[in-house]
Write an enzyme that holds these catalytic residues in place. Structure first.
Site, PDB file in Angstrom:
ATOM      1  N   CYS A 126      -6.379 -68.728  73.765  1.00 16.98           N
ATOM      2  CA  CYS A 126      -7.111 -68.862  75.032  1.00 16.98           C
ATOM      3  C   CYS A 126      -8.435 -69.598  74.910  1.00 16.98           C
ATOM      4  CB  CYS A 126      -7.445 -67.488  75.606  1.00 16.98           C
ATOM      5  SG  CYS A 126      -6.057 -66.420  75.883  1.00 16.98           S
ATOM      6  N   MET A 234       3.956 -57.312  45.139  1.00 16.97           N
ATOM      7  CA  MET A 234       2.500 -57.295  44.921  1.00 16.97           C
ATOM      8  C   MET A 234       1.830 -57.489  46.296  1.00 16.97           C
ATOM      9  SD  MET A 234       2.170 -56.746  41.714  1.00 16.97           S
ATOM     10  CE  MET A 234       0.479 -57.144  41.311  1.00 16.97           C
ATOM     11  N   GLY A 235       1.649 -58.732  46.707  1.00 18.42           N
ATOM     12  CA  GLY A 235       1.037 -58.984  48.030  1.00 18.42           C
ATOM     13  C   GLY A 235       2.045 -58.869  49.157  1.00 18.42           C
ATOM     14  N   MET A1010      -5.070 -62.628  83.116  1.00 14.18           N
ATOM     15  CA  MET A1010      -4.355 -63.148  81.938  1.00 14.18           C
ATOM     16  C   MET A1010      -5.346 -63.729  80.940  1.00 14.18           C
ATOM     17  SD  MET A1010      -1.516 -65.218  84.149  1.00 14.18           S
ATOM     18  CE  MET A1010      -2.650 -66.304  85.000  1.00 14.18           C
ATOM     19  N   GLU A1233      -6.074 -75.291  84.903  1.00 10.91           N
ATOM     20  CA  GLU A1233      -5.123 -76.229  84.291  1.00 10.91           C
ATOM     21  C   GLU A1233      -5.667 -77.621  83.958  1.00 10.91           C
ATOM     22  OE1 GLU A1233      -0.889 -75.217  86.155  1.00 10.91           O
ATOM     23  OE2 GLU A1233      -2.426 -75.548  87.659  1.00 10.91           O
TER      24      GLU A1233
HETATM   25  C1  LIG Z   1       1.428 -66.831  56.333  1.00 10.74           C
HETATM   26  C2  LIG Z   1       1.578 -67.345  54.931  1.00 10.74           C
HETATM   27  C3  LIG Z   1       0.977 -68.553  54.577  1.00 10.74           C
HETATM   28  C4  LIG Z   1       1.117 -69.053  53.296  1.00 10.74           C
HETATM   29  N1  LIG Z   1       0.536 -70.251  52.980  1.00 10.74           N
HETATM   30  C5  LIG Z   1       0.679 -70.751  51.745  1.00 10.74           C
HETATM   31  C6  LIG Z   1       0.108 -72.015  51.382  1.00 10.74           C
HETATM   32  O1  LIG Z   1      -0.538 -72.662  52.199  1.00 10.74           O
HETATM   33  N2  LIG Z   1       0.309 -72.475  50.125  1.00 10.74           N
HETATM   34  C7  LIG Z   1       1.021 -71.767  49.190  1.00 10.74           C
HETATM   35  O2  LIG Z   1       1.145 -72.217  48.062  1.00 10.74           O
HETATM   36  N3  LIG Z   1       1.562 -70.589  49.507  1.00 10.74           N
HETATM   37  C8  LIG Z   1       1.431 -70.081  50.753  1.00 10.74           C
HETATM   38  N4  LIG Z   1       2.008 -68.896  51.060  1.00 10.74           N
HETATM   39  C9  LIG Z   1       2.815 -68.227  50.048  1.00 10.74           C
HETATM   40  C10 LIG Z   1       1.993 -67.204  49.280  1.00 10.74           C
HETATM   41  O3  LIG Z   1       1.001 -67.812  48.554  1.00 10.74           O
HETATM   42  C11 LIG Z   1       2.943 -66.469  48.355  1.00 10.74           C
HETATM   43  O4  LIG Z   1       3.853 -65.774  49.156  1.00 10.74           O
HETATM   44  C12 LIG Z   1       2.203 -65.504  47.484  1.00 10.74           C
HETATM   45  O5  LIG Z   1       1.356 -66.114  46.592  1.00 10.74           O
HETATM   46  C13 LIG Z   1       3.172 -64.616  46.747  1.00 10.74           C
HETATM   47  O6  LIG Z   1       2.422 -63.600  46.132  1.00 10.74           O
HETATM   48  P1  LIG Z   1       2.685 -62.065  46.469  1.00 10.74           P
HETATM   49  O7  LIG Z   1       1.819 -61.290  45.584  1.00 10.74           O
HETATM   50  O8  LIG Z   1       2.508 -61.809  47.917  1.00 10.74           O
HETATM   51  O9  LIG Z   1       4.206 -61.975  46.091  1.00 10.74           O
HETATM   52  P2  LIG Z   1       5.284 -60.894  46.496  1.00 10.74           P
HETATM   53  O10 LIG Z   1       5.845 -61.196  47.839  1.00 10.74           O
HETATM   54  O11 LIG Z   1       4.760 -59.537  46.289  1.00 10.74           O
HETATM   55  O12 LIG Z   1       6.372 -61.231  45.391  1.00 10.74           O
HETATM   56  C14 LIG Z   1       6.954 -62.505  45.383  1.00 10.74           C
HETATM   57  C15 LIG Z   1       7.923 -62.669  44.218  1.00 10.74           C
HETATM   58  O13 LIG Z   1       7.211 -62.767  42.992  1.00 10.74           O
HETATM   59  C16 LIG Z   1       7.712 -61.843  42.040  1.00 10.74           C
HETATM   60  N5  LIG Z   1       6.573 -61.385  41.261  1.00 10.74           N
HETATM   61  C17 LIG Z   1       5.360 -61.038  41.733  1.00 10.74           C
HETATM   62  N6  LIG Z   1       4.545 -60.727  40.714  1.00 10.74           N
HETATM   63  C18 LIG Z   1       5.262 -60.870  39.596  1.00 10.74           C
HETATM   64  C19 LIG Z   1       4.977 -60.681  38.206  1.00 10.74           C
HETATM   65  N7  LIG Z   1       3.784 -60.293  37.788  1.00 10.74           N
HETATM   66  N8  LIG Z   1       5.959 -60.928  37.329  1.00 10.74           N
HETATM   67  C20 LIG Z   1       7.176 -61.324  37.720  1.00 10.74           C
HETATM   68  N9  LIG Z   1       7.501 -61.517  38.999  1.00 10.74           N
HETATM   69  C21 LIG Z   1       6.566 -61.292  39.929  1.00 10.74           C
HETATM   70  C22 LIG Z   1       8.362 -60.767  42.844  1.00 10.74           C
HETATM   71  O14 LIG Z   1       9.389 -60.144  42.116  1.00 10.74           O
HETATM   72  C23 LIG Z   1       8.890 -61.525  44.039  1.00 10.74           C
HETATM   73  O15 LIG Z   1      10.147 -62.048  43.745  1.00 10.74           O
HETATM   74  C24 LIG Z   1       1.882 -68.347  52.340  1.00 10.74           C
HETATM   75  C25 LIG Z   1       2.478 -67.139  52.683  1.00 10.74           C
HETATM   76  C26 LIG Z   1       2.343 -66.636  53.963  1.00 10.74           C
HETATM   77  C27 LIG Z   1       2.987 -65.348  54.339  1.00 10.74           C
HETATM   78  S1  FES Z   2      -5.500 -65.093  72.433  1.00  2.95           S
HETATM   79 FE1  FES Z   2      -7.619 -65.070  72.023  1.00  2.95          FE
HETATM   80  S2  FES Z   2      -8.445 -64.381  73.869  1.00  2.95           S
HETATM   81 FE2  FES Z   2      -6.348 -64.631  74.345  1.00  2.95          FE
END
Ligand SMILES: Cc1cc2nc3c(=O)[nH]c(=O)nc-3n(C[C@H](O)[C@H](O)[C@H](O)COP(=O)(O)OP(=O)(O)OC[C@H]3O[C@@H](n4cnc5c(N)ncnc54)[C@H](O)[C@@H]3O)c2cc1C
Ligand code: FES
Ligand code: FES
Length: 1323
Positions: A126, A234-235, A1010, A1233
């Site tokens: 918005c 992890m994440g 809205m 608009e």
């Molecule tokens: C909205 C969004 C935007 C993103 N943008 C980017 C971007 O711009 N650039 C980019 O590069 N990435 C991007 N990502 C991806 C993100 O960086 C990866 O998903 C993230 O780094 C994975 O790490 P995690 O800890 O969340 O993994 P998890 O989801 O927890 O695990 C991922 C995988 O890794 C394995 N794993 C994790 N740790 C270990 C370990 N120590 N040993 C062995 N296996 C392991 C797990 O078994 C699993 O298979 C994005 C993700 C999202 C959701």
């Molecule tokens: S989505 Fe940010 S104020 Fe509506």
């Protein structure tokens, strides 16, 4: 996930669902954890939709409710975002608040960079972000410019202030003196009981999975040995979306977030070893520290990683995503892996067999999401070496949006020169985004090693690289030419930087080849609006910048949206089942398996509809649920209702629909034209004699432009709760929609009951933009049938992906023009054709194509003008109304035509626009409506003056002469926008005003809130008319029982119509009180009201506004379809990186004539919000379909709307002074608009910059640049030597339908699987 736990279990509904995949930030919360190693508390923002509750042992979670509320104390962050007008619909606001709150917990005095970084992962549809940033900026100690000089050049900080000047400062939008101070002592403390370290091994057992959380490395390795296929969560930023969106399922999940070995950091002189469990934010902070600590020449790899980390995901993602997770996820477009690989980084890995080191190189990445790790191996850490003498490294990425977007192509490049020379000793180049995994340009590197780094070597390297990184035409994600050209141009960028280094080191001297990126800091913004007249009563709020009346509750999370309504007794959830075929006969619908799913109560099909089974728009019927045939992927066929949403989803997944495909589905307008597949009637309008005029002109030019569709992306998805009352067939419907009366009528007809049994209630809508009129009503009909049949309350809240798939978008348009003009640029004749892609149903398309024709003149007086438009019937989801309702498409074609004329003549487009062709005096439009363009011309002239157009145009010319790879462009665009509904009957409104005995006033009206601030404006109107403070007035929900037969809140007409209706009711009441006022002139409002009651004077009144009788006669091609025009002009300047197509909006100046604004802060909010939405439409937002009509862009990961990084670096808005409008309340004008179209100034500025680049390649004259001008289109149009090298690929697929894949495999609804193999795709 934490989000559903908060919302459903704990009833903490301030945290919102926007996408469920980490892409929008609506669900942001703050997580705090005790760090035993440092004995400190770590606070970080995170997306609740990706946070597994099981992982939160020992963590404190703070939600928006936890930091402040209206009952006790509002937190300064909540207050400041609200007071700075940063909350419109408010759906994004709690997320914004929590991102900023977390920043302040870590850094109470942030700078602008911190603020924009903190907000980078939060989307708002918005506001256009500026007011949110402004509110947050009040915490910053960075000096604020006094804005003493409107053109941004002068500032008190430059010694430019004088007392006289500050006295003359214009009124401000909010008072910075009047803000609560930040008092960290008021913050919640971390619960001491959580400071005890959790040592125990945990196991959670659910119905379908087991969650194990080890504490020691031994336990972890043991678990991995026993369950090698179990993922380590992890994440959860990879595993989470896989489970949610791709249906991945893991019976056992291992969560090693408490294994300390995974978080160890060891610094040695050779490099740094970072635990695999460290979050990317921790890694970033660590590397930032190292870059400060150790000599610069040793930090080449660290700085390259930082370059990537700055743009990787949003803050919330970086705070939880781990370095190990990123490496092992092995995304093909991972930003870090090419740098790790090129930088010779080493993984330390452990398993039952022991520990080992693995070099992160091409052999490690073996396929999509696959590495050479054995399933039982755990990554312990990654070693990143320091760089050596003579070694240089750079990283680059190009993404659809500057921040928070996965890269299209990303790269890490490292070179080492032989000491004292330019001879290459080592070279390593890795790319992401050009294959199934991170790929190495090994052959190219080999060809360069041992040679001098010079033009000859590099020239051969480009050729080699082109050969080595060859993508098949069906490369996942498409964009093959662009990707190939990026591989070259990114190497070229590396080359430029290395030449720079060599000049410093070897050749001695200076080199000016390398151009720095435009600094990204946001300059100050400037507003001008007229202050109220001096003698206006202090109690009269009209004309003042009053805060949105719900902004504070929105910021505290107390504001109730549809899905925040507490669950009713026995409530069911509804999930829609949609077609997987673009065009097919339905043979049968087998619901037997679905009915067996535990919790599933019923499946609703068309046969269950007791009343009318279809809706009729503009005379054309549309099935509510498909009966015999489906005509697009996403066509609603039936709906499953169950006790919980998950059960309904499981049920929906096993409904089996038998199809018989029908031949020849139509997807594009070209196919529709070929097959004459249209919704009729076509429309045509002509003034003068176009054909004759073409014979008399100096030049004729024919061109075309395509404009893609636009997803509404309202932050709150379609939501409703239908509650049968149990007697006399009454239903209460709570929904998020723009037209409750239409929903009421539709539901009544569908159920075959009178409208008086259905009451529709709209408290507030979390963004709508036209997408919550017809589509919401149809889904409400289906939900009502379910409630009717089961006799229970039914809730339907679409997930983001469903919403994007089902509810359609703005109409994509193909516009063609033939223009005849004189040598001086005067256009004498124009013939325009518009083909709108309507999708599978007519919806409002026929009205859209009419509005297209009514606005094709925009601001220009073309004596011979003809327009034809047609709604193409295709097998894509049905498109619908979207802010501007065809005008943004219509005028883009017109302005493109003007641009072509200017390019043909070799002059500035502004000359052709302003001096030569703009309406100059009282004139007739092409539909013979008389108007005075005086204020249009004033806006145009003021815009050119305020933007310092002439001076900047010259300096842009100089800049472009001096720079080969960066070009600047500028464009000024006018607008003349018709306000009100051309269907005259829609221009009416009603209201109901009650005065209670205590003097408080309750106002109901037909408009829905809205985010556009209509309730705030109605409160201002009632306050003025009743002569009482606004605080006595409450605006209640929009309710069809209180105010019947309302018209849609649309066409920028809500305030005009409802304002007059509220005024009418208040005038009636004020007059009724006249006798009691006369009896007691010294009395107070409360005394008069009480006396009136005692004297039996009614204290309740309805108000009515019989608006303009507008009409358009298409036979005669004339009429008065609008009440008046809103005028404006906008000048934008951009800087384009010709090597990547990336651009930045350097400055935007908007001058708008909106009469006398009722509320300048609300109106400026509409102007900025619409402009940014327009910028998204014309430069970023791209819907992508498969060749068989499957929409792939179904969430923020694939569909990019503008984020905070996209606001112009300088953004000035001026409201034209001295403008009156006799046609609307208090002389105001509709503004919702019109400004969206002015986002096209950025498009034309990009086109201007591209033209400058093309000149370098010897190309002059008109060229085609379709909208949106994405980096891909922009880069390819720039025609650099690199794009020229990339020979056009053989096109064997339809132009619009590019398929797009994010996961390791993607199963289309048709059941076709796309699987990555080495450099090709198997289908
Ligand atoms: C909205 C969004 C935007 C993103 N943008 C980017 C971007 O711009 N650039 C980019 O590069 N990435 C991007 N990502 C991806 C993100 O960086 C990866 O998903 C993230 O780094 C994975 O790490 P995690 O800890 O969340 O993994 P998890 O989801 O927890 O695990 C991922 C995988 O890794 C394995 N794993 C994790 N740790 C270990 C370990 N120590 N040993 C062995 N296996 C392991 C797990 O078994 C699993 O298979 C994005 C993700 C999202 C959701
Ligand atoms: S989505 Fe940010 S104020 Fe509506
Ligand atoms: S709902 Fe969590 S990021 Fe969108």
């Amino acid at each position: 996930m934490l989000l559903s736990y908060l919302r459903e279990r704990l009833r903490l509904t301030g945290t919102k669902y926007g996408c469920g995949g980490g892409g929008c930030g609506a669900c942001t919360v703050m997580v705090s954890r005790y760090q035993p190693s440092t004995k400190t508390i770590l606070h970080y923002s995170a997306n609740a939709c990706l946070l597994p509750v099981c992982q939160l042992q020992g963590a404190a979670v703070t939600t928006v409710e936890g930091i402040g509320n209206t009952k006790t104390r509002v937190h300064p962050v909540q207050e400041r975002i609200a007071k700075a007008h940063g909350s419109q619909c408010g759906f994004c606001t709690p997320g914004m608040v929590m991102s900023m709150y977390t920043l302040l917990r870590n850094k109470p005095q942030p700078n602008m960079e911190d603020i924009t970084e903190a907000l980078g992962g939060n989307l708002c549809r918005c506001t256009g972000y500026r007011p949110i940033v402004d509110g947050c900026k009040t915490f910053s100690q960075e000096s604020n410019c006094c804005q003493a000089n409107g053109n941004g050049a002068g500032c008190c900080l430059n010694g430019d202030s004088s007392p006289q000047r500050s006295e003359n400062l214009p009124p401000q939008l909010f008072d910075q003196e009047d803000l609560l101070p930040l008092d960290p002592t008021q913050d919640l403390i971390f619960p001491p009981e959580l400071i005890v370290r959790q040592q125990d091994y945990q196991l959670f057992r659910g119905d379908r999975m087991v969650w194990v959380s080890p504490v020691s490395l031994e336990e972890l390795i043991q678990l991995k040995t026993s369950h090698p296929q179990a993922p380590l969560v992890m994440g959860n930023t990879n595993i989470g979306p896989d489970i949610k969106f791709k249906g991945a399922w893991h019976p056992i999940i291992i969560s090693p977030t408490r294994v300390q070995e995974l978080f160890k950091v060891t610094k040695t002189p050779q490099g740094v070893c970072i635990g695999a469990g460290c979050s990317l934010s921790v890694v970033k902070a660590l590397l930032e520290g190292l870059v400060q600590e150790i000599p610069e020449e040793k930090t080449e790899i660290y700085r390259s990683l930082l370059q990537q980390l700055g743009n990787l995901g949003g803050q919330q993602i970086r705070n939880v995503a781990t370095i190990g997770g990123n490496i092992v996820s092995a995304y093909p477009n991972s930003d870090l892996n090419p740098v790790f690989a090129a930088g010779n980084c080493i993984l330390n890995v452990a398993s039952k067999r022991g520990r080992q080191e693995i070099l992160l190189n091409k052999d490690f990445f073996v396929g999509f999401g696959k590495t050479s790790l054995k399933p039982d191996e755990v990554v312990l850490s990654v070693f990143i070496p320091v760089s050596r003498q003579g070694e240089f490294m750079r990283a680059f990425r190009q993404a659809p949006r500057k921040e928070n977007a996965l890269a299209t192509v990303t790269t890490g490049m490292r070179v080492m020169f032989t000491e004292g020379s330019s001879v290459v000793k080592e070279l390593s180049i890795y790319y992401g985004g050009v294959g199934p995994c991170t790929v190495s340009a090994t052959k190219t590197c080999a060809a360069v090693i041992g040679r001098k780094w010079d033009e000859q070597t590099l020239s051969e390297a480009y050729t080699q690289l082109l050969d080595e990184i060859s993508l098949s035409p069906s490369h996942p994600g498409g964009q093959v030419e662009f990707r190939r050209s990026l591989t070259l141009s990114l190497l070229f960028k590396f080359n430029l930087q290395m030449l720079h280094k060599l000049w410093e080191m070897v050749w001695t001297g200076s080199c000016s080849l390398f151009m720095k990126d435009y600094p990204c800091c946001h300059k100050n913004v400037w507003f001008f609006f007229q202050a109220v007249v001096k003698d206006q009563s202090g109690d009269d709020p009209v004309g003042r910048p009053i805060m949105h009346r719900s902004a504070i509750s929105q910021a505290t999370g107390e504001a109730v949206y549809c899905d925040d309504i507490p669950k009713m007794e026995g409530e069911l959830h509804l999930v829609l089942v949609t077609s997987t075929r673009p065009h097919a006969k339905i043979l049968d619908i087998d619901i037997s398996e679905a009915l067996q799913v535990p919790g599933v109560v019923d499946v609703i099909t068309s046969k269950d509809i007791p009343g009318k089974k279809f809706r009729t728009f503009t005379g054309i019927d549309e099935d509510i649920l498909a009966q015999n045939e489906v005509s697009c992927v996403g066509h609603m066929v039936c709906a499953v209702v169950a006790d919980t949403r998950n059960q309904a989803k499981r049920g929906a997944a096993v409904v089996k629909i038998g199809y018989e495909d029908l031949p020849g589905p139509v997807f594009t307008v070209e196919e529709a034209i070929e097959k004459q597949s249209f919704f009729l009637p076509k429309r045509m309008i002509e003034q003068g004699n176009v054909d004759e005029a073409f014979d008399k002109v100096d030049h004729i030019y024919e061109g075309a432009i395509r404009l893609g569709g636009q997803e509404h992306f309202y932050m709150e998805t379609q939501s409703m709760v239908v509650v049968p009352s149990g007697e006399e067939r009454e239903l209460k419907v709570y929904l998020s929609c723009q037209h409750p009366t239409y929903a009421q009528e539709s539901i009544a007809e569908t159920l075959g009951i009178p409208s008086n049994r259905v009451s529709c209630h709209v408290k507030r809508v979390g963004g709508a933009f036209g997408g919550k009129v017809t589509k919401t009503s149809i889904i409400a009909c289906i939900t009502s049938v379910a409630a009717w049949k089961t006799g229970r309350a039914v809730r339907c809240v679409l997930e983001r992906g469903e919403d994007m798939l089902i509810t359609g978008a703005r109409h994509p348009v193909l516009g063609k023009h033939k223009v005849g003009f004189m040598n001086n640029g005067r256009i004498m004749a124009a013939d325009l054709h518009y083909y709108a892609n309507s999708g599978n149903t007519a919806d409002e398309s026929l009205l859209v194509i009419e509005k297209i024709l009514l606005h094709l003149d925009n601001a220009y007086n073309v004596p011979n003008l003809r327009g034809r438009s047609v709604a193409c019937k295709t097998n894509l989801p049905s498109n619908t109304a979207f802010r501007g309702f065809g005008v943004p498409q219509s005028m883009l074609v017109t302005e493109n035509m003007i641009n072509d004329v200017a390019m043909m003549l070799g002059c500035n487009a502004e000359e052709v626009r302003g001096k030569i062709n703009m309406y100059k005096e009282v004139s007739l439009t092409h539909y013979k409506f008389e108007f005075d363009p005086k204020n249009l011309l004033r806006c145009w002239d003021e815009c050119k003056e305020k933007s310092d157009y002439d001076r900047r145009r010259k300096s842009i010319g100089q800049f472009n002469q001096q720079n080969r790879w960066k070009k600047r462009g500028m464009a000024t665009i006018p607008i003349k926008y018709g306000i009100a509904f051309s269907d005259g009957f829609l221009n009416q409104a009603a209201s109901l005003v009650h005065i209670y005995k205590d003097g408080s006033v309750l106002v109901s009206h037909g408009g829905t809130e809205m985010g556009q601030g209509i309730h705030t404006k109605m409160q201002q109107v009632a306050s003025r008319e009743l002569h009482i403070p606004a605080s006595l007035i409450h605006i209640t929900e929009t309710n069809t029982s209180a105010v019947p037969n309302t018209c849609p809140s649309a066409a920028s007409f809500g305030t005009d119509a409802n304002g007059m209706a509220v005024k009418d009711a208040c005038e009636t009441l004020y007059q009724r009180l006249e006798p009691v006022r006369k009896q007691n002139p010294e009395g107070t409002w409360q005394i008069w009201v009480n006396s009136a009651f005692i004297q039996k004077i009614s204290l309740s009144a309805t108000g009515y506004y019989r608006g303009h009788d507008l009409h358009m006669d298409w036979e005669k091609q004339e009429g008065q379809p609008y009440a008046y025009y809103t005028y404006g002009a906008c000048c934008s300047e951009v800087e384009v990186d010709c090597l990547t197509g990336d651009y930045r909006t350097v400055r935007t100046d908007i001058v708008m004539d909106i009469g006398r604004s009722i509320n300048p802060s609300v109106d400026i909010g509409q102007i900025e919000g619409a402009f940014i939405q327009g910028l998204g439409l014309y430069t970023m937002e791209e819907l992508k379909f498969s060749p068989s009509g499957v929409l792939y862009t179904r969430g923020p990961s694939q569909y990019k709307i503008p984020a905070v990084c996209d606001i112009p670096l300088q953004f000035n808005v001026y409201l034209l002074s001295g403008s009156d409008n006799p046609h609307a309340i208090y002389s105001s004008k509709g503004i919702g608009e019109p400004v969206l179209f002015l986002g096209s100034s950025v498009f034309f500025a990009i086109k201007d910059a591209v033209a400058a680049s093309r000149v370098e390649a010897g190309m002059v004259g008109p060229f085609t640049l379709d909208s949106p001008a994405t980096p891909e289109r922009t880069c390819l149009a720039c025609n650099t030597p690199f794009t020229q090298k990339v020979r056009p690929q053989k096109k064997n697929c339809r132009p619009l339908q590019i398929w797009f894949i994010l996961g390791s495999h993607f199963q289309t609804p048709e059941g076709i699987k796309f699987i990555y193999t080495n450099n090709s795709t198997q289908v």
